[in-house]
Scaffold this motif. Structure first.
Motif, PDB file in Angstrom:
ATOM      1  N   THR A  23       0.830  -1.210   0.000  1.00  0.00           N
ATOM      2  CA  THR A  23       0.000   0.000   0.000  1.00  0.00           C
ATOM      3  C   THR A  23       0.861   1.256   0.000  1.00  0.00           C
ATOM      4  O   THR A  23       0.587   2.217  -0.734  1.00  0.00           O
ATOM      5  CB  THR A  23      -0.934   0.003   1.221  1.00  0.00           C
ATOM      6  OG1 THR A  23      -1.740  -1.180   1.204  1.00  0.00           O
ATOM      7  CG2 THR A  23      -1.834   1.228   1.220  1.00  0.00           C
ATOM      8  N   ALA A  24       1.923   1.252   0.817  1.00  0.00           N
ATOM      9  CA  ALA A  24       2.829   2.406   0.859  1.00  0.00           C
ATOM     10  C   ALA A  24       3.519   2.596  -0.485  1.00  0.00           C
ATOM     11  O   ALA A  24       3.677   3.732  -0.962  1.00  0.00           O
ATOM     12  CB  ALA A  24       3.869   2.202   1.959  1.00  0.00           C
ATOM     13  N   CYS A  46       2.366   1.724  -3.475  1.00  0.00           N
ATOM     14  CA  CYS A  46       1.399   2.259  -4.437  1.00  0.00           C
ATOM     15  C   CYS A  46       1.051   3.712  -4.138  1.00  0.00           C
ATOM     16  O   CYS A  46       0.794   4.491  -5.051  1.00  0.00           O
ATOM     17  CB  CYS A  46       0.139   1.394  -4.444  1.00  0.00           C
ATOM     18  SG  CYS A  46       0.396  -0.176  -5.293  1.00  0.00           S
ATOM     19  N   ALA A  47       1.052   4.085  -2.857  1.00  0.00           N
ATOM     20  CA  ALA A  47       0.803   5.480  -2.493  1.00  0.00           C
ATOM     21  C   ALA A  47       1.887   6.384  -3.080  1.00  0.00           C
ATOM     22  O   ALA A  47       1.599   7.482  -3.581  1.00  0.00           O
ATOM     23  CB  ALA A  47       0.760   5.624  -0.967  1.00  0.00           C
TER      24      ALA A  47
END
Length: 294
Positions: A131-132, A134-135
Motif C-alpha cells: 500500500t505504501a 502504491c501510495a
C-alpha cells in the motif's frame, strides 16, 4: 533448481514487456483492442501448436472446464486487458505497471473478507508495504500531472484483475493449470476476434506486424509456458517471489526503450511493492523448510 528459477525470472520479464509493446503499438498506429486481438489469437495458435507437438494431453479439457474458461477468457480477461491498454495510451508504462501491482493487496483483503480469514502479522506487514509503495506511485503521478483518465483505467484494470484472480482460485480447482490457462487465452482471442472482426492484413505495416507477433509470443505464449515450467520445477512460492521481476522489468525497459524518466518516488514505490510481495512467500518457504526434514 537453477533451471526453474531461470524460467521464473524469464517469465516475469516476458510479462513485464507487455506495457512496453503496448506503447510501441500505439506509437505505430495500433489501437488497444486490435493489439489485444493479435496478442491472444497469436498466443493461442503458438501454444496450441506447441502442445500438439509436445504434450497433446494439455489440449484436452472437460465441458465443465470449458465453461469456466469461457467466463474468464471470454468476458473478464478482455475487460481487464482492454482497460490496461487504455491506461497505457495516456500514462507512462511504469506507472501503469506499478498501479496494477497493487492487486496482491486487494486480492488478500477481498479473500479475507469473503472467506472470513484472519490476516496475520506477516501478511499485514506485507499489505502495508504494498500500500505504501502504491501510495508513492500515485503521489508521483499527481506531482507529474499524469493524465487522470489513464490512472483511472489502470485502477479499473487492477480491480478487475483482482476479481479475476479470486475467480481463478475458485474455478481452477480440479483443473490442470496449463490446460486451463491455454483455454482462457483462447477464449480471450475469440472474444476480441468477434469484437473487432478480421484485420485488413494488407494494411498492416512491417512494424505493426512485428509488434503483433511480439505480443503473441513474448508476454503470452512464452511467458505462460515459462511460468508453468517454473512452477513444475521449483513450486509456486519460488515462482511468486521471482514474479516481482515483472514491474522491475517494466520500469527498466520503459526507461531504456521508451525513454521514460525514472524518478526516486517510482523507485521507492517499486521497492516497497516488491518487498511486500516477497515477504509472505519467504515466510512460507521457511515454514516448508522447517517441516521438510520431518
Amino acid at each position: 533448481m537453477r533451471k526453474g528459477l531461470a524460467c521464473a525470472v524469464l517469465s516475469a520479464c516476458c510479462f513485464g514487456l507487455l506495457p512496453i509493446l503496448g506503447k510501441l503499438g500505439f506509437a505505430h498506429g495500433l489501437d488497444a483492442t486490435r493489439m489485444m486481438q493479435y496478442r491472444f489469437v497469436i498466443g493461442t495458435l503458438v501454444l496450441m501448436g506447441w502442445f500438439a507437438a509436445t504434450n497433446r494431453a494439455a489440449l484436452r479439457i472437460s465441458p465443465r472446464g470449458l465453461l469456466k474458461t469461457a467466463l474468464l477468457g471470454g468476458v473478464i480477461s478482455p475487460v481487464q486487458s482492454t482497460c490496461l491498454m487504455l491506461s497505457l495510451e495516456t500514462i507512462p508504462a511504469a506507472t501503469t505497471s506499478l498501479i496494477l501491482y497493487f492487486y496482491p493487496a486487494v486480492v488478500t483483503v477481498l479473500g479475507a473478507i469473503l472467506h472470513r480469514q484472519r490476516i496475520g502479522r506477516q501478511v499485514g506487514i506485507s499489505l502495508l508495504l504494498v500500500t505504501a509503495g502504491c501510495a508513492l506511485v500515485f503521489l508521483d503521478a499527481v506531482l507529474r500531472s499524469v493524465a487522470p483518465i489513464g490512472v483511472l483505467w489502470a485502477c479499473v484494470s487492477m480491480t478487475v484483475f483482482s476479481a479475476y484472480m479470486l475467480l481463478v482460485q475458485r474455478l481452477m480447482r480440479g483443473e490442470r493449470p496449463l490446460t486451463f490457462s491455454l483455454y482462457v487465452i483462447a477464449f480471450a482471442g475469440l472474444a476480441f476476434a468477434l469484437l473487432r472482426g478480421l484485420p485488413d492484413l494488407g494494411s498492416i505495416t512491417p512494424v505493426q506486424a512485428w509488434v503483433a507477433l511480439a505480443l503473441g509470443l513474448v508476454p503470452t505464449a512464452l511467458a505462460v509456458t515459462l511460468l508453468y515450467m517454473a512452477i513444475e520445477a521449483v513450486g509456486s512460492a519460488y515462482a511468486s517471489i521471482f514474479s516481482t521481476m515483472e514491474p522491475v522489468t517494466t520500469v527498466a525497459a520503459a526507461a531504456l526503450v521508451l525513454g521514460e524518466p525514472v524518478f526516486a518516488r517510482q523507485l521507492a514505490g517499486a521497492a516497497l511493492i516488491v518487498a511486500g510481495i516477497v515477504l509472505p512467500n519467504l515466510s512460507l518457504l521457511r515454514r516448508r523448510e522447517r517441516v521438510a526434514p520431518g
